[in-house]
Design a protein around this motif. Sequence first.
Motif, PDB file in Angstrom:
ATOM      1  N   CYS A 113      41.993  35.247  35.307  1.00  0.00           N
ATOM      2  CA  CYS A 113      41.779  36.416  34.445  1.00  0.00           C
ATOM      3  C   CYS A 113      41.838  37.699  35.264  1.00  0.00           C
ATOM      4  CB  CYS A 113      40.425  36.283  33.753  1.00  0.00           C
ATOM      5  SG  CYS A 113      39.996  37.638  32.656  1.00  0.00           S
ATOM      6  N   ALA A 114      41.248  37.705  36.470  1.00  0.00           N
ATOM      7  CA  ALA A 114      41.260  38.888  37.323  1.00  0.00           C
ATOM      8  C   ALA A 114      42.676  39.250  37.736  1.00  0.00           C
ATOM      9  CB  ALA A 114      40.394  38.653  38.554  1.00  0.00           C
ATOM     10  N   GLU A 115      43.467  38.244  38.092  1.00  0.00           N
ATOM     11  CA  GLU A 115      44.864  38.504  38.482  1.00  0.00           C
ATOM     12  C   GLU A 115      45.667  39.030  37.305  1.00  0.00           C
ATOM     13  OE1 GLU A 115      45.423  35.098  41.965  1.00  0.00           O
ATOM     14  OE2 GLU A 115      45.744  34.580  39.851  1.00  0.00           O
ATOM     15  N   LEU A 116      45.447  38.456  36.131  1.00  0.00           N
ATOM     16  CA  LEU A 116      46.170  38.909  34.949  1.00  0.00           C
ATOM     17  C   LEU A 116      45.837  40.358  34.623  1.00  0.00           C
ATOM     18  CD1 LEU A 116      48.003  38.369  32.528  1.00  0.00           C
ATOM     19  CD2 LEU A 116      45.984  37.516  31.287  1.00  0.00           C
ATOM     20  N   LEU A 117      44.575  40.729  34.760  1.00  0.00           N
ATOM     21  CA  LEU A 117      44.173  42.105  34.489  1.00  0.00           C
ATOM     22  C   LEU A 117      44.978  43.083  35.342  1.00  0.00           C
ATOM     23  CD1 LEU A 117      42.247  44.277  33.333  1.00  0.00           C
ATOM     24  CD2 LEU A 117      40.710  43.761  35.232  1.00  0.00           C
ATOM     25  N   ILE A 118      45.039  42.846  36.647  1.00  0.00           N
ATOM     26  CA  ILE A 118      45.752  43.764  37.536  1.00  0.00           C
ATOM     27  C   ILE A 118      47.246  43.758  37.224  1.00  0.00           C
ATOM     28  CG2 ILE A 118      46.272  44.318  39.931  1.00  0.00           C
ATOM     29  CD1 ILE A 118      43.320  44.749  39.036  1.00  0.00           C
ATOM     30  N   LEU A 172      38.068  40.926  41.309  1.00  0.00           N
ATOM     31  CA  LEU A 172      39.100  41.885  40.918  1.00  0.00           C
ATOM     32  C   LEU A 172      39.897  42.345  42.129  1.00  0.00           C
ATOM     33  CD1 LEU A 172      37.234  44.187  38.354  1.00  0.00           C
ATOM     34  CD2 LEU A 172      38.981  42.461  37.866  1.00  0.00           C
ATOM     35  N   TYR A 173      39.229  42.406  43.263  1.00  0.00           N
ATOM     36  CA  TYR A 173      39.905  42.876  44.470  1.00  0.00           C
ATOM     37  C   TYR A 173      40.816  41.802  45.052  1.00  0.00           C
ATOM     38  CZ  TYR A 173      37.278  47.106  44.017  1.00  0.00           C
ATOM     39  OH  TYR A 173      36.795  48.301  43.522  1.00  0.00           O
ATOM     40  N   ARG A 174      40.551  40.534  44.738  1.00  0.00           N
ATOM     41  CA  ARG A 174      41.505  39.492  45.092  1.00  0.00           C
ATOM     42  C   ARG A 174      42.803  39.714  44.299  1.00  0.00           C
ATOM     43  NH1 ARG A 174      40.015  34.629  47.023  1.00  0.00           N
ATOM     44  NH2 ARG A 174      38.012  34.624  45.905  1.00  0.00           N
ATOM     45  N   GLY A 175      42.643  40.127  43.040  1.00  0.00           N
ATOM     46  CA  GLY A 175      43.815  40.416  42.223  1.00  0.00           C
ATOM     47  C   GLY A 175      44.557  41.654  42.675  1.00  0.00           C
ATOM     48  N   LEU A 176      43.831  42.582  43.304  1.00  0.00           N
ATOM     49  CA  LEU A 176      44.464  43.829  43.768  1.00  0.00           C
ATOM     50  C   LEU A 176      45.290  43.640  45.030  1.00  0.00           C
ATOM     51  CD1 LEU A 176      41.924  46.782  43.395  1.00  0.00           C
ATOM     52  CD2 LEU A 176      44.292  46.724  42.632  1.00  0.00           C
ATOM     53  N   GLU A 177      44.911  42.656  45.845  1.00  0.00           N
ATOM     54  CA  GLU A 177      45.574  42.486  47.136  1.00  0.00           C
ATOM     55  C   GLU A 177      47.082  42.309  46.950  1.00  0.00           C
ATOM     56  OE1 GLU A 177      45.172  39.670  51.126  1.00  0.00           O
ATOM     57  OE2 GLU A 177      44.330  39.021  49.204  1.00  0.00           O
ATOM     58  N   GLY A 178      47.850  43.152  47.650  1.00  0.00           N
ATOM     59  CA  GLY A 178      49.303  43.057  47.593  1.00  0.00           C
ATOM     60  C   GLY A 178      49.920  43.503  46.282  1.00  0.00           C
ATOM     61  N   GLU A 191      34.233  45.142  29.246  1.00  0.00           N
ATOM     62  CA  GLU A 191      33.399  44.433  30.222  1.00  0.00           C
ATOM     63  C   GLU A 191      33.784  42.959  30.249  1.00  0.00           C
ATOM     64  OE1 GLU A 191      29.329  45.133  29.170  1.00  0.00           O
ATOM     65  OE2 GLU A 191      29.338  43.699  27.518  1.00  0.00           O
ATOM     66  N   ILE A 192      33.857  42.425  31.467  1.00  0.00           N
ATOM     67  CA  ILE A 192      34.289  41.045  31.669  1.00  0.00           C
ATOM     68  C   ILE A 192      33.154  40.270  32.336  1.00  0.00           C
ATOM     69  CG2 ILE A 192      36.008  39.540  32.733  1.00  0.00           C
ATOM     70  CD1 ILE A 192      37.929  41.904  32.757  1.00  0.00           C
ATOM     71  N   PRO A 193      32.631  39.242  31.685  1.00  0.00           N
ATOM     72  CA  PRO A 193      31.581  38.430  32.313  1.00  0.00           C
ATOM     73  C   PRO A 193      32.059  37.838  33.635  1.00  0.00           C
ATOM     74  CG  PRO A 193      31.716  37.958  29.963  1.00  0.00           C
ATOM     75  CD  PRO A 193      32.904  38.808  30.301  1.00  0.00           C
ATOM     76  N   ILE A 194      31.170  37.764  34.609  1.00  0.00           N
ATOM     77  CA  ILE A 194      31.583  37.356  35.948  1.00  0.00           C
ATOM     78  C   ILE A 194      32.084  35.911  35.987  1.00  0.00           C
ATOM     79  CG2 ILE A 194      30.171  39.053  37.161  1.00  0.00           C
ATOM     80  CD1 ILE A 194      28.024  36.965  37.542  1.00  0.00           C
ATOM     81  N   ASP A 195      31.699  35.091  35.015  1.00  0.00           N
ATOM     82  CA  ASP A 195      32.189  33.716  35.006  1.00  0.00           C
ATOM     83  C   ASP A 195      33.600  33.611  34.445  1.00  0.00           C
ATOM     84  OD1 ASP A 195      30.803  34.456  32.562  1.00  0.00           O
ATOM     85  OD2 ASP A 195      31.159  32.408  31.870  1.00  0.00           O
TER      86      ASP A 195
END
Length: 556
Positions: A18-23, A46-52, A175-179
């Motif tokens: 979900c985090a990768e899809l958001l970015i 979210l920052y894993r999704g931001l990398e690169g 807002e996105i639940p952390i799980d």
Amino acid sequence: MNANVTSNQSTSPATLTCAELLIRLLRDTYGVSTLFGIPGVHTVELYRGLEGSDVQHITPRHEQGAGFMADGYARASGKPGVCLIITGPGMTNMATAMGQALADSIPMLVISSVNRRDTLGMGQGRLHELPSQQQMISGVARFSHTLLDANTLPEVLARAFAIFNGARPGPVHIEIPIDLFNAPVDAPSSWQAPTLYRAAPDPDGLAEAARLLKAAKQPLVLLGGGCVSAPKAARALVEQLDAPTVTTINAKGLLGREHPLDLGANVALPAVRELAANADVILAVGTELGETDYDVVFDGGFLLNGTLIRIDLDPEQLVRNQRVTLGLVGDAGRSLELLLGHFPDSLQRQGAKRTASALSALNLVKDPAFSDFVPLYTTLAEHLPDAILVGDSTAPVYAGNHLVSQPAPRRYFNASTGYGTLGYGLPAALGAQLGRPDLPVVALVGDGGVMFTLSELATAVEERLPIVIVLWHNAGYEEIRRYMDANGVARLGVDIQAPNFLTLAEGFGCSGVMVGSPSELSRALTKRDPHRPVLIEIDAAAWQKNLIETGDNNEK
């Protein structure tokens, strides 16, 4: 207006988190290239999704600064400002910036974390827990949504950008639940954003508006911040109507610099009020008709006695603040273009003469309320004629709202309108510089308000943003002092202790200089390093003393 965003058609894996899809959606579907945020334990995924991802991440020093940066970015660039904010205290810090953006209809996307779905509303004392973060923040958002299924993320983001591109904009909170950050989701079949066209007013209503305007003897036009995307149509229409035109604070520059029909944002002053009261037909487009634009003296003296035609994207706004005769729902820019088509020939109604007469009666450059700041703006215009001027609630800004004329829209905005927060000027200027790196940016701040967000000097230095910070130092909250004096209230809490701003600037790695006259300001601007921020502190007492001694408010 075609709101389509060209997408990046690069390939992607079939399954993403979900985090990768958001970015990916932000970047490839909606063209987001800059994010403002402070990482926290709840948002690290979210920052894993931001990398690169090639998306620029700006780290402010406070979440409120992130919001003000996103606001300034949006106003200067015309694109939504996007923030990544942590659960709980991140969002309470963010709420003030969202309130300012809501008041001025600024497109801002705030994406936050929230606690796990199974703990929401349980009151278990979880990290950053609020009883209902979504409920708390919904009052300063166009809508606030809690994502409960990762697969609905594309639809929720589409709703947000539909607000930005097709309705009255403002902050949107997701807002996105952390799980859910690591929940697997399928990549969409296409990264292409939908093509949206803004609403156009009813043709019969436009024809009736044109009929009323053609019959007018003393028309008046009121243009607000909703018109900033259509300067050519706005200028052409008022010229065909030959009508004196008020351009509000957020509409400065819409007609270009020193246009003969532009009354500026001076409608709260007597001569323009008289012109407004005597107008037989008034056309108001993309403006709230609110008191911080039309009644800054707060005496209820702004009166429209003629036939009022209003055009606004928000139907509710058509019936607020003034009695409307004809209301048209539609995008301001598209409406101006269509209405212009009803006026192939220019009408002659002495518009320029009426405008010049009102401005002459005001004689702003000699008005004691503004005259101290005439040489300030003259000097800035001489050295930085194309600059975006971003202001806090401070004396130079109150004067600039009346004095300043800009060559184009989106080059003058501040926090003295609408919500009226303090601390806006510095971080919003940083956002403006990021949104328009091709233009110089000046932050106009006071010694009181700048303390709310002075830490953002660190961000300016870190990002090498060459903004000019003009700090008007009048030893406290001068505006409130005057209100206390006028109302017979003892001066308490307003004569505050200021730090040594030049020492602080040096500590942040920012150059700084003290000036006490227009000529010293001119030298400071000439000598500044155009590749790094500079803080120019104006000693208000010395400045005013110099003007008295020279007797020349136009000294450079």
